[in-house]
Design an enzyme around this catalytic site. Sequence first.
Site, PDB file in Angstrom:
ATOM      1  N   HIS A 100      40.525  44.461  43.598  1.00 36.30           N
ATOM      2  CA  HIS A 100      41.387  43.347  43.164  1.00 36.30           C
ATOM      3  C   HIS A 100      40.565  42.125  42.756  1.00 36.30           C
ATOM      4  O   HIS A 100      39.483  41.896  43.258  1.00 36.30           O
ATOM      5  CB  HIS A 100      42.423  42.980  44.239  1.00 36.30           C
ATOM      6  CG  HIS A 100      41.866  42.362  45.482  1.00 36.30           C
ATOM      7  ND1 HIS A 100      42.200  42.792  46.751  1.00 36.30           N
ATOM      8  CD2 HIS A 100      41.014  41.321  45.679  1.00 36.30           C
ATOM      9  CE1 HIS A 100      41.581  42.052  47.640  1.00 36.30           C
ATOM     10  NE2 HIS A 100      40.847  41.148  47.036  1.00 36.30           N
ATOM     11  N   GLU A 158      46.614  42.768  43.575  1.00 35.27           N
ATOM     12  CA  GLU A 158      46.406  44.044  44.253  1.00 35.27           C
ATOM     13  C   GLU A 158      46.640  45.214  43.299  1.00 35.27           C
ATOM     14  O   GLU A 158      47.237  45.025  42.223  1.00 35.27           O
ATOM     15  CB  GLU A 158      47.367  44.133  45.442  1.00 35.27           C
ATOM     16  CG  GLU A 158      47.163  43.029  46.489  1.00 35.27           C
ATOM     17  CD  GLU A 158      45.919  43.215  47.357  1.00 35.27           C
ATOM     18  OE1 GLU A 158      44.896  43.740  46.866  1.00 35.27           O
ATOM     19  OE2 GLU A 158      45.972  42.840  48.533  1.00 35.27           O
TER      20      GLU A 158
HETATM   21  C1  F6R Z   1      39.554  34.885  46.898  1.00 33.93           C
HETATM   22  C2  F6R Z   1      39.935  36.013  46.065  1.00 33.93           C
HETATM   23  C3  F6R Z   1      39.694  37.427  46.456  1.00 33.93           C
HETATM   24  C4  F6R Z   1      38.280  37.667  46.974  1.00 33.93           C
HETATM   25  C5  F6R Z   1      38.085  39.124  47.369  1.00 33.93           C
HETATM   26  C6  F6R Z   1      36.712  39.377  47.971  1.00 33.93           C
HETATM   27  O1  F6R Z   1      39.893  33.659  46.276  1.00 33.93           O
HETATM   28  O2  F6R Z   1      40.495  35.777  45.055  1.00 33.93           O
HETATM   29  O3  F6R Z   1      39.905  38.255  45.350  1.00 33.93           O
HETATM   30  O4  F6R Z   1      37.360  37.308  45.985  1.00 33.93           O
HETATM   31  O5  F6R Z   1      39.070  39.491  48.282  1.00 33.93           O
HETATM   32  O6  F6R Z   1      36.597  38.688  49.160  1.00 33.93           O
HETATM   33  P1  F6R Z   1      35.172  38.588  49.902  1.00 33.93           P
HETATM   34  O7  F6R Z   1      34.311  37.741  49.052  1.00 33.93           O
HETATM   35  O8  F6R Z   1      35.495  37.898  51.211  1.00 33.93           O
HETATM   36  O9  F6R Z   1      34.686  39.969  50.052  1.00 33.93           O
END
Ligand code: F6R
Length: 270
Positions: free
Chosen positions: A138, A143
């Site tokens: 995503h 999603e």
């Molecule tokens: C956050 C967002 C999400 C995250 C993704 C990865 O603003 O839009 O798409 O980029 O869930 O999250 P991390 O970096 O915590 O693995």
Amino acid sequence: MRVVIERDAESVSRKAARLIADQVRRKPDCVLGLATGSTPLGTYRELIRLHREEALDFSHATTFNLDEYVGLGPTHPQSYRYFMQSNLFDHINVDASRTYVPDGRALDFEAACRLYEQRIKDAGGIDLQFLGIGADGHIAFNEPGSSLGSRTRLKTLTQETIRDNARFFGGEELVPRLAVTVGVGTILDARRCLLLAVGVGKAAAIRETIEGPVTAQITASALQLHREVIVVVDELAAKDLRRRAYYDEVEQSQQLLERGRLRELGIGTR
Ligand code: F6R
């Protein structure tokens, strides 16, 4: 897509910060799209350092964040507004009135989402959209199954995302079930996109995003339709890429071009 493979998470963060800083220097009143989560933290630390030590000036910039959990207000430590304040905004000279994060506590979400889209338009559109990626592919909280033309709206989080983010909340049951998120279409409207991924947990999603078909099941794959995307990944996140040698070659040519070493590329030799 330009695919840049860096040694580790630290060099990924440095590279991303340099690209964002270049954008801010080139166009001081630029509009930045910003992300939260663990991936951008190193980049934000580096941007704060560039602000403090190299006078990187954010005073004319405008920012729009990708998403916010429904039900969390700005003082909730897990809200994305709180995240942005404590990890970036409070440490740079951005004008607070020009930092936008979707409102997780709106009473009329439809109107709030419409207004968010309108504000992006009124600001002139996003110049550089910074993105992380979920293990399920995503971008923002779009999603699997999200429309690739979607705009800002409410989205139900998948169990996988809830599980992934439980570490920040201290338990799955504490993670909100809904988020307000910009759409894939909103992201594709940005003039440039910068997608970051680090760690082996993102390897499958990165391979699907770059080398798989464009599909709503991996919403990041829609970036293949965008004109100007830079993907910066570490060795671990790059490990499943099949055309890795080619990406390295392209990057070498890109470096020579940027340094003006044209003859080495066979330009102007005949
Ligand atoms: C956050 C967002 C999400 C995250 C993704 C990865 O603003 O839009 O798409 O980029 O869930 O999250 P991390 O970096 O915590 O693995």
